[in-house]
Design a protein around this motif. Sequence first.
Motif, PDB file in Angstrom:
ATOM      1  N   GLU A   1      40.538  25.150 -18.488  1.00  0.00           N
ATOM      2  CA  GLU A   1      40.267  25.217 -16.988  1.00  0.00           C
ATOM      3  C   GLU A   1      40.146  23.938 -16.618  1.00  0.00           C
ATOM      4  O   GLU A   1      39.408  23.085 -17.392  1.00  0.00           O
ATOM      5  CB  GLU A   1      39.055  26.078 -16.767  1.00  0.00           C
ATOM      6  CG  GLU A   1      38.728  26.021 -15.339  1.00  0.00           C
ATOM      7  CD  GLU A   1      37.239  26.829 -15.269  1.00  0.00           C
ATOM      8  OE1 GLU A   1      36.755  27.398 -16.289  1.00  0.00           O
ATOM      9  OE2 GLU A   1      36.835  26.821 -14.101  1.00  0.00           O
ATOM     10  N   ALA A   2      40.640  23.386 -15.482  1.00  0.00           N
ATOM     11  CA  ALA A   2      40.275  22.128 -15.001  1.00  0.00           C
ATOM     12  C   ALA A   2      38.786  21.984 -14.536  1.00  0.00           C
ATOM     13  O   ALA A   2      38.527  22.546 -13.719  1.00  0.00           O
ATOM     14  CB  ALA A   2      41.180  21.648 -13.861  1.00  0.00           C
ATOM     15  N   GLN A   3      38.219  21.150 -15.208  1.00  0.00           N
ATOM     16  CA  GLN A   3      36.865  20.892 -14.609  1.00  0.00           C
ATOM     17  C   GLN A   3      36.325  19.636 -14.984  1.00  0.00           C
ATOM     18  O   GLN A   3      36.866  18.589 -15.722  1.00  0.00           O
ATOM     19  CB  GLN A   3      35.953  21.913 -15.346  1.00  0.00           C
ATOM     20  CG  GLN A   3      36.301  21.949 -16.931  1.00  0.00           C
ATOM     21  CD  GLN A   3      35.004  22.896 -17.458  1.00  0.00           C
ATOM     22  OE1 GLN A   3      34.488  23.903 -16.623  1.00  0.00           O
ATOM     23  NE2 GLN A   3      35.446  23.205 -18.776  1.00  0.00           N
ATOM     24  N   VAL A   4      34.978  19.472 -14.313  1.00  0.00           N
ATOM     25  CA  VAL A   4      34.101  18.051 -14.564  1.00  0.00           C
ATOM     26  C   VAL A   4      32.893  18.551 -15.126  1.00  0.00           C
ATOM     27  O   VAL A   4      32.328  19.603 -14.528  1.00  0.00           O
ATOM     28  CB  VAL A   4      34.022  17.417 -13.298  1.00  0.00           C
ATOM     29  CG1 VAL A   4      33.021  16.042 -13.668  1.00  0.00           C
ATOM     30  CG2 VAL A   4      35.223  16.810 -12.723  1.00  0.00           C
ATOM     31  N   THR A   5      32.597  18.168 -16.079  1.00  0.00           N
ATOM     32  CA  THR A   5      31.296  18.906 -16.965  1.00  0.00           C
ATOM     33  C   THR A   5      30.176  17.650 -16.892  1.00  0.00           C
ATOM     34  O   THR A   5      30.679  16.444 -17.032  1.00  0.00           O
ATOM     35  CB  THR A   5      31.463  19.230 -18.438  1.00  0.00           C
ATOM     36  OG1 THR A   5      32.021  18.312 -19.265  1.00  0.00           O
ATOM     37  CG2 THR A   5      32.205  20.697 -18.256  1.00  0.00           C
ATOM     38  N   GLN A   6      29.000  17.953 -16.798  1.00  0.00           N
ATOM     39  CA  GLN A   6      27.688  17.111 -16.834  1.00  0.00           C
ATOM     40  C   GLN A   6      27.035  17.788 -17.887  1.00  0.00           C
ATOM     41  O   GLN A   6      26.691  19.042 -17.724  1.00  0.00           O
ATOM     42  CB  GLN A   6      27.286  16.822 -15.487  1.00  0.00           C
ATOM     43  CG  GLN A   6      27.919  16.404 -14.558  1.00  0.00           C
ATOM     44  CD  GLN A   6      27.261  15.946 -13.084  1.00  0.00           C
ATOM     45  OE1 GLN A   6      27.971  16.214 -12.304  1.00  0.00           O
ATOM     46  NE2 GLN A   6      26.037  15.338 -13.270  1.00  0.00           N
ATOM     47  N   ASN A   7      26.298  16.787 -18.447  1.00  0.00           N
ATOM     48  CA  ASN A   7      24.843  17.064 -19.226  1.00  0.00           C
ATOM     49  C   ASN A   7      23.868  16.019 -19.475  1.00  0.00           C
ATOM     50  O   ASN A   7      24.390  14.994 -19.410  1.00  0.00           O
ATOM     51  CB  ASN A   7      25.517  17.679 -20.794  1.00  0.00           C
ATOM     52  CG  ASN A   7      26.177  19.161 -20.710  1.00  0.00           C
ATOM     53  OD1 ASN A   7      25.446  20.006 -20.492  1.00  0.00           O
ATOM     54  ND2 ASN A   7      27.396  19.053 -21.203  1.00  0.00           N
ATOM     55  N   PRO A   8      22.733  16.546 -19.446  1.00  0.00           N
ATOM     56  CA  PRO A   8      22.184  17.763 -19.263  1.00  0.00           C
ATOM     57  C   PRO A   8      22.234  18.232 -17.882  1.00  0.00           C
ATOM     58  O   PRO A   8      22.447  17.401 -16.981  1.00  0.00           O
ATOM     59  CB  PRO A   8      20.745  17.844 -19.823  1.00  0.00           C
ATOM     60  CG  PRO A   8      20.590  16.417 -19.445  1.00  0.00           C
ATOM     61  CD  PRO A   8      21.423  15.530 -19.617  1.00  0.00           C
ATOM     62  N   ARG A   9      22.134  19.462 -17.577  1.00  0.00           N
ATOM     63  CA  ARG A   9      21.896  19.989 -16.061  1.00  0.00           C
ATOM     64  C   ARG A   9      20.406  19.743 -15.480  1.00  0.00           C
ATOM     65  O   ARG A   9      20.312  19.664 -14.293  1.00  0.00           O
ATOM     66  CB  ARG A   9      22.381  21.474 -16.100  1.00  0.00           C
ATOM     67  CG  ARG A   9      23.595  21.713 -16.478  1.00  0.00           C
ATOM     68  CD  ARG A   9      24.799  21.354 -15.540  1.00  0.00           C
ATOM     69  NE  ARG A   9      24.427  21.787 -14.344  1.00  0.00           N
ATOM     70  CZ  ARG A   9      24.574  23.136 -13.862  1.00  0.00           C
ATOM     71  NH1 ARG A   9      25.149  23.973 -14.324  1.00  0.00           N
ATOM     72  NH2 ARG A   9      24.023  23.510 -12.433  1.00  0.00           N
ATOM     73  N   TYR A  10      19.590  19.856 -16.379  1.00  0.00           N
ATOM     74  CA  TYR A  10      18.136  19.493 -15.749  1.00  0.00           C
ATOM     75  C   TYR A  10      17.458  18.713 -16.860  1.00  0.00           C
ATOM     76  O   TYR A  10      17.797  18.662 -17.834  1.00  0.00           O
ATOM     77  CB  TYR A  10      17.459  20.863 -15.821  1.00  0.00           C
ATOM     78  CG  TYR A  10      18.107  21.972 -14.821  1.00  0.00           C
ATOM     79  CD1 TYR A  10      18.906  22.863 -15.480  1.00  0.00           C
ATOM     80  CD2 TYR A  10      18.067  22.032 -13.509  1.00  0.00           C
ATOM     81  CE1 TYR A  10      19.671  23.677 -14.476  1.00  0.00           C
ATOM     82  CE2 TYR A  10      18.362  22.852 -12.587  1.00  0.00           C
ATOM     83  CZ  TYR A  10      19.269  24.132 -13.070  1.00  0.00           C
ATOM     84  OH  TYR A  10      19.949  24.767 -12.348  1.00  0.00           O
ATOM     85  N   LEU A  11      16.669  17.815 -16.381  1.00  0.00           N
ATOM     86  CA  LEU A  11      15.965  17.012 -17.209  1.00  0.00           C
ATOM     87  C   LEU A  11      14.739  16.521 -16.591  1.00  0.00           C
ATOM     88  O   LEU A  11      14.728  16.241 -15.360  1.00  0.00           O
ATOM     89  CB  LEU A  11      17.017  15.648 -17.775  1.00  0.00           C
ATOM     90  CG  LEU A  11      16.384  14.695 -18.608  1.00  0.00           C
ATOM     91  CD1 LEU A  11      15.807  15.349 -19.825  1.00  0.00           C
ATOM     92  CD2 LEU A  11      17.186  13.485 -18.867  1.00  0.00           C
ATOM     93  N   ILE A  12      13.611  16.599 -17.424  1.00  0.00           N
ATOM     94  CA  ILE A  12      12.537  16.040 -16.955  1.00  0.00           C
ATOM     95  C   ILE A  12      12.019  15.068 -17.822  1.00  0.00           C
ATOM     96  O   ILE A  12      11.973  15.398 -19.072  1.00  0.00           O
ATOM     97  CB  ILE A  12      11.267  17.054 -16.823  1.00  0.00           C
ATOM     98  CG1 ILE A  12      11.607  18.095 -15.600  1.00  0.00           C
ATOM     99  CG2 ILE A  12      10.021  16.515 -16.620  1.00  0.00           C
ATOM    100  CD1 ILE A  12      10.783  19.244 -15.620  1.00  0.00           C
ATOM    101  N   THR A  13      11.668  13.932 -17.477  1.00  0.00           N
ATOM    102  CA  THR A  13      11.451  12.680 -18.434  1.00  0.00           C
ATOM    103  C   THR A  13      10.175  11.867 -18.111  1.00  0.00           C
ATOM    104  O   THR A  13       9.782  12.514 -16.720  1.00  0.00           O
ATOM    105  CB  THR A  13      12.741  11.831 -18.865  1.00  0.00           C
ATOM    106  OG1 THR A  13      12.216  10.968 -19.886  1.00  0.00           O
ATOM    107  CG2 THR A  13      13.085  11.061 -17.453  1.00  0.00           C
ATOM    108  N   VAL A  14       9.729  10.789 -18.574  1.00  0.00           N
ATOM    109  CA  VAL A  14       8.773  10.198 -18.319  1.00  0.00           C
ATOM    110  C   VAL A  14       9.357   8.577 -17.868  1.00  0.00           C
ATOM    111  O   VAL A  14      10.328   8.213 -18.518  1.00  0.00           O
ATOM    112  CB  VAL A  14       7.689  10.179 -19.354  1.00  0.00           C
ATOM    113  CG1 VAL A  14       7.133  11.166 -19.508  1.00  0.00           C
ATOM    114  CG2 VAL A  14       8.049   9.433 -20.769  1.00  0.00           C
ATOM    115  N   THR A  15       8.437   8.012 -17.269  1.00  0.00           N
ATOM    116  CA  THR A  15       8.917   6.584 -16.709  1.00  0.00           C
ATOM    117  C   THR A  15       9.284   5.719 -18.164  1.00  0.00           C
ATOM    118  O   THR A  15       8.311   5.652 -19.012  1.00  0.00           O
ATOM    119  CB  THR A  15       7.713   5.968 -15.924  1.00  0.00           C
ATOM    120  OG1 THR A  15       7.625   6.606 -14.735  1.00  0.00           O
ATOM    121  CG2 THR A  15       8.143   4.440 -15.528  1.00  0.00           C
ATOM    122  N   GLY A  16      10.300   5.109 -17.903  1.00  0.00           N
ATOM    123  CA  GLY A  16      10.700   4.023 -18.932  1.00  0.00           C
ATOM    124  C   GLY A  16      11.552   4.610 -20.180  1.00  0.00           C
ATOM    125  O   GLY A  16      11.795   3.793 -21.097  1.00  0.00           O
TER     126      GLY A  16
END
Lengths: 113, 109
Positions: A1-16
């Motif tokens: 299947e033709a597609q564009v994938t991204q990872n991660p879908r969700y990310l919570i991180t801290v400054t720096g």
Amino acid sequence: EAQVTQNPRYLITVTGKKLTVTCSQNMNHEYMSWYRQDPGLGLRQIYYSMNVEVTDKGDVPEGYKVSRKEKRNFPLILESPSPNQTSLYFCASSPREYQNTQYFGPGTRLTVL
Amino acid sequence: RKEVEQDPGPFNVPEGATVAFNCTYSNSASQSFFWYRQDCRKEPKLLMSVYSSGNEDGRFTAQLNRASQYISLLIRDSKLSDSATYLCVVRDSNYQLIWGAGTKLIIKP
């Protein structure tokens, strides 16, 4: 299947804390780009790449880096994330620059605390 | 002034009704125009390009008014599945894509 994938879908991180959002397309497209989408604003282009080893700044490149070592991959790197980089990020590709149809990845929702 | 402006809505429309919304652009030398559809928290998808003579795709009609610098999207016989945000996109004279912030459409049963 033709597609564009991204990872991660969700990310919570801290400054720096350095992070990388990956983007990969399986359509042999030459042109790839990164956008961010914020409430009340249209998509804004961060960086784009017309082909392997060719990258250029979009409208809002500050605080971001990219690389294009292979045709299929176009990672977005935040060396030192800050809260104002909290956003929804989309990777997109098209066969060449100036093509009317862009194919978007599913998006990455990033929160920087 | 934003380069591409859209009414954010939401437009609340009963199922079966006709709805239309516009998008204005500031650069009179803009090259081409598009409507994208974006479902909640998902990626934008091309709905249709907008041609100078206007064009139709099923229930959707797009028009371009170069003199007044706006494009429009008309949806006839609206369906619940038409609920989405509609993004106006303009390719400017430098061939860059400029995105509007979108118009939210809610179709109610």
